[in-house]
Design a protein around this motif. Sequence first.
Motif, PDB file in Angstrom:
ATOM      1  N   ARG A   1       0.832  -1.212   0.000  1.00 30.42           N
ATOM      2  CA  ARG A   1       0.000   0.000   0.000  1.00 30.42           C
ATOM      3  C   ARG A   1       0.869   1.265   0.000  1.00 30.42           C
ATOM      4  O   ARG A   1       0.757   2.102  -0.882  1.00 30.42           O
ATOM      5  N   ASP A   2       1.776   1.381   0.983  1.00 27.09           N
ATOM      6  CA  ASP A   2       2.613   2.587   1.080  1.00 27.09           C
ATOM      7  C   ASP A   2       3.842   2.504   0.183  1.00 27.09           C
ATOM      8  O   ASP A   2       4.388   3.523  -0.229  1.00 27.09           O
ATOM      9  N   VAL A   3       4.289   1.288  -0.036  1.00 25.50           N
ATOM     10  CA  VAL A   3       5.455   1.093  -0.901  1.00 25.50           C
ATOM     11  C   VAL A   3       5.309  -0.304  -1.522  1.00 25.50           C
ATOM     12  O   VAL A   3       4.748  -1.202  -0.874  1.00 25.50           O
ATOM     13  N   THR A   4       5.761  -0.475  -2.753  1.00 24.90           N
ATOM     14  CA  THR A   4       5.650  -1.805  -3.364  1.00 24.90           C
ATOM     15  C   THR A   4       7.048  -2.407  -3.535  1.00 24.90           C
ATOM     16  O   THR A   4       8.050  -1.694  -3.461  1.00 24.90           O
ATOM     17  N   ILE A   5       7.074  -3.697  -3.785  1.00 23.55           N
ATOM     18  CA  ILE A   5       8.361  -4.360  -4.014  1.00 23.55           C
ATOM     19  C   ILE A   5       9.035  -3.746  -5.250  1.00 23.55           C
ATOM     20  O   ILE A   5      10.241  -3.535  -5.260  1.00 23.55           O
ATOM     21  N   SER A   6       8.217  -3.395  -6.268  1.00 21.43           N
ATOM     22  CA  SER A   6       8.808  -2.771  -7.477  1.00 21.43           C
ATOM     23  C   SER A   6       9.469  -1.442  -7.120  1.00 21.43           C
ATOM     24  O   SER A   6      10.579  -1.144  -7.593  1.00 21.43           O
TER      25      SER A   6
ATOM     26  N   ASN B   1       0.208  -7.080  -2.738  1.00 23.89           N
ATOM     27  CA  ASN B   1       0.194  -6.581  -4.110  1.00 23.89           C
ATOM     28  C   ASN B   1       1.379  -7.071  -4.943  1.00 23.89           C
ATOM     29  O   ASN B   1       1.978  -6.299  -5.679  1.00 23.89           O
ATOM     30  N   ILE B   2       1.746  -8.348  -4.769  1.00 19.57           N
ATOM     31  CA  ILE B   2       2.882  -8.874  -5.545  1.00 19.57           C
ATOM     32  C   ILE B   2       2.336  -9.866  -6.576  1.00 19.57           C
ATOM     33  O   ILE B   2       1.793 -10.908  -6.195  1.00 19.57           O
ATOM     34  N   ARG B   3       2.459  -9.532  -7.843  1.00 18.90           N
ATOM     35  CA  ARG B   3       1.999 -10.455  -8.892  1.00 18.90           C
ATOM     36  C   ARG B   3       2.927 -11.655  -8.955  1.00 18.90           C
ATOM     37  O   ARG B   3       4.102 -11.545  -8.626  1.00 18.90           O
TER      38      ARG B   3
ATOM     39  N   THR C   1      15.272 -23.472   0.589  1.00 16.13           N
ATOM     40  CA  THR C   1      15.839 -22.113   0.500  1.00 16.13           C
ATOM     41  C   THR C   1      14.858 -21.030   0.949  1.00 16.13           C
ATOM     42  O   THR C   1      15.245 -19.897   1.170  1.00 16.13           O
ATOM     43  N   LEU C   2      13.598 -21.390   1.030  1.00 13.43           N
ATOM     44  CA  LEU C   2      12.501 -20.456   1.352  1.00 13.43           C
ATOM     45  C   LEU C   2      12.299 -19.401   0.262  1.00 13.43           C
ATOM     46  O   LEU C   2      11.689 -18.358   0.503  1.00 13.43           O
ATOM     47  N   GLU C   3      12.823 -19.681  -0.921  1.00 15.28           N
ATOM     48  CA  GLU C   3      12.595 -18.749  -2.027  1.00 15.28           C
ATOM     49  C   GLU C   3      11.203 -18.990  -2.603  1.00 15.28           C
ATOM     50  O   GLU C   3      10.780 -20.137  -2.760  1.00 15.28           O
ATOM     51  N   THR C   4      10.494 -17.903  -2.894  1.00 10.79           N
ATOM     52  CA  THR C   4       9.195 -18.032  -3.545  1.00 10.79           C
ATOM     53  C   THR C   4       9.464 -18.313  -5.023  1.00 10.79           C
ATOM     54  O   THR C   4      10.624 -18.409  -5.423  1.00 10.79           O
ATOM     55  N   ARG C   5       8.406 -18.369  -5.823  1.00 12.60           N
ATOM     56  CA  ARG C   5       8.721 -18.638  -7.229  1.00 12.60           C
ATOM     57  C   ARG C   5       9.266 -17.401  -7.947  1.00 12.60           C
ATOM     58  O   ARG C   5       9.641 -17.468  -9.103  1.00 12.60           O
ATOM     59  N   ILE C   6       9.329 -16.252  -7.217  1.00  9.65           N
ATOM     60  CA  ILE C   6       9.936 -15.052  -7.814  1.00  9.65           C
ATOM     61  C   ILE C   6      11.380 -14.946  -7.305  1.00  9.65           C
ATOM     62  O   ILE C   6      11.599 -14.837  -6.087  1.00  9.65           O
ATOM     63  N   PRO C   7      12.370 -15.004  -8.194  1.00 12.54           N
ATOM     64  CA  PRO C   7      13.766 -14.948  -7.735  1.00 12.54           C
ATOM     65  C   PRO C   7      14.015 -13.710  -6.867  1.00 12.54           C
ATOM     66  O   PRO C   7      13.544 -12.615  -7.180  1.00 12.54           O
TER      67      PRO C   7
END
Length: 304
Positions: A19-24, A196-198, A215-221
């Motif tokens: 909301r206040d800031v996005t990962i992008s 809000n992460i596609r 590794t606990l990595e999501t499918r987004i590197p």
Amino acid sequence: MEAIKALGVDIKTGVTVGRDVTISDLRERGYRAFFLAIGAHQNISLNIPGEDLEGVVDAISLLFALNLKVGASVGSNVVVIGGGNSAVDSARTAKRRSKGVVRILYRRTAEEMTAVRDEVEEAINEGISIEYLTSPVEILGDGTKVTGIRCQRMKMGEMEADGRRRPEPIPGSEFVIDADHVVIAIGQRPNTSLLNIRWLEIDSDDATIKVEPLTLETRIPGIFAGGDCVTGPNNVVEAVATGLQAAESIDRYLRGRDLRKGRSPEKPQPVEIDVSERDASHYKRARMPATPPYKRMGRLEEIA
Ligand SMILES: Cc1cc2nc3c(=O)[nH]c(=O)nc-3n(C[C@H](O)[C@H](O)[C@H](O)COP(=O)(O)OP(=O)(O)OC[C@H]3O[C@@H](n4cnc5c(N)ncnc54)[C@H](O)[C@@H]3O)c2cc1C
């Protein structure tokens, strides 16, 4: 917190990611790796009539209000629905602030309660009653405010896939109890939609974030996740352990190293230790001194 800050960690409070800031936005500012540890804070509702009445709240909102909001109050006839830590914490917190009765309704028996056993005992010592094998059917009101709950008695039935027996309603056992404040504490799930992460993969059953277990990595590197938002509601020790596991992955990721090499998916296993009677203490486990229940009321200080 001070120890973490002393390591050079910059902490920004009051910021909702998504909301206040996005990962992008953060990527554009130069951040290259992310750890999602948003917990499981979205309350699961009962899906029965009357949940929208005034005086019906969820456990997290109640605890938030009573701990942090000046002037927050509780009713004189509080009913908490649930059998886990959030139900017991809500009941004990409400009892400290209520001049009246606080009780818990739980649809299974004492043995199946998932709350920490000592906490349940302390709740009972503080005057909270627990109605086992009781399930709400409808929350009753005067058109605006809650006035009571229609309940039904349950019996334990067949074993379910999770190893617990299924509670089943006893026909014709309905009864009504009075209540002016109802707290729903039957579980929480992660609120991932807020992020809000596609492309994040979310479990359709329990809304947890799916990760690669080693590794606990999501499918987004570069985006890792851990704690309750991955396991569902769990405990502090396991959540902290995933922080350590993710830190190792993030360190490797930033250095461009293999995230998996030399790491094992196996968790530490309990081992049998042969302790001879001679080595074992003859003293019983000491009980922590605690504030007597009558002195705990009206305040939220630690008791031990
Ligand atoms: C009432 C209650 C009682 C409990 N009692 C016990 C107990 O006695 N013992 C025990 O071991 N465990 C207990 N637990 C469980 C324990 O609190 C959790 O397992 C643990 O805190 C999980 O850690 P976490 O880091 O995954 O998430 P949390 O500790 O829940 O932290 C998540 C944080 O992320 C923030 N957040 C969420 N979404 C966003 C977003 N979009 N942007 C920015 N920030 C966000 C939240 O505000 C929160 O500060 C209890 C839980 C509850 C609810």
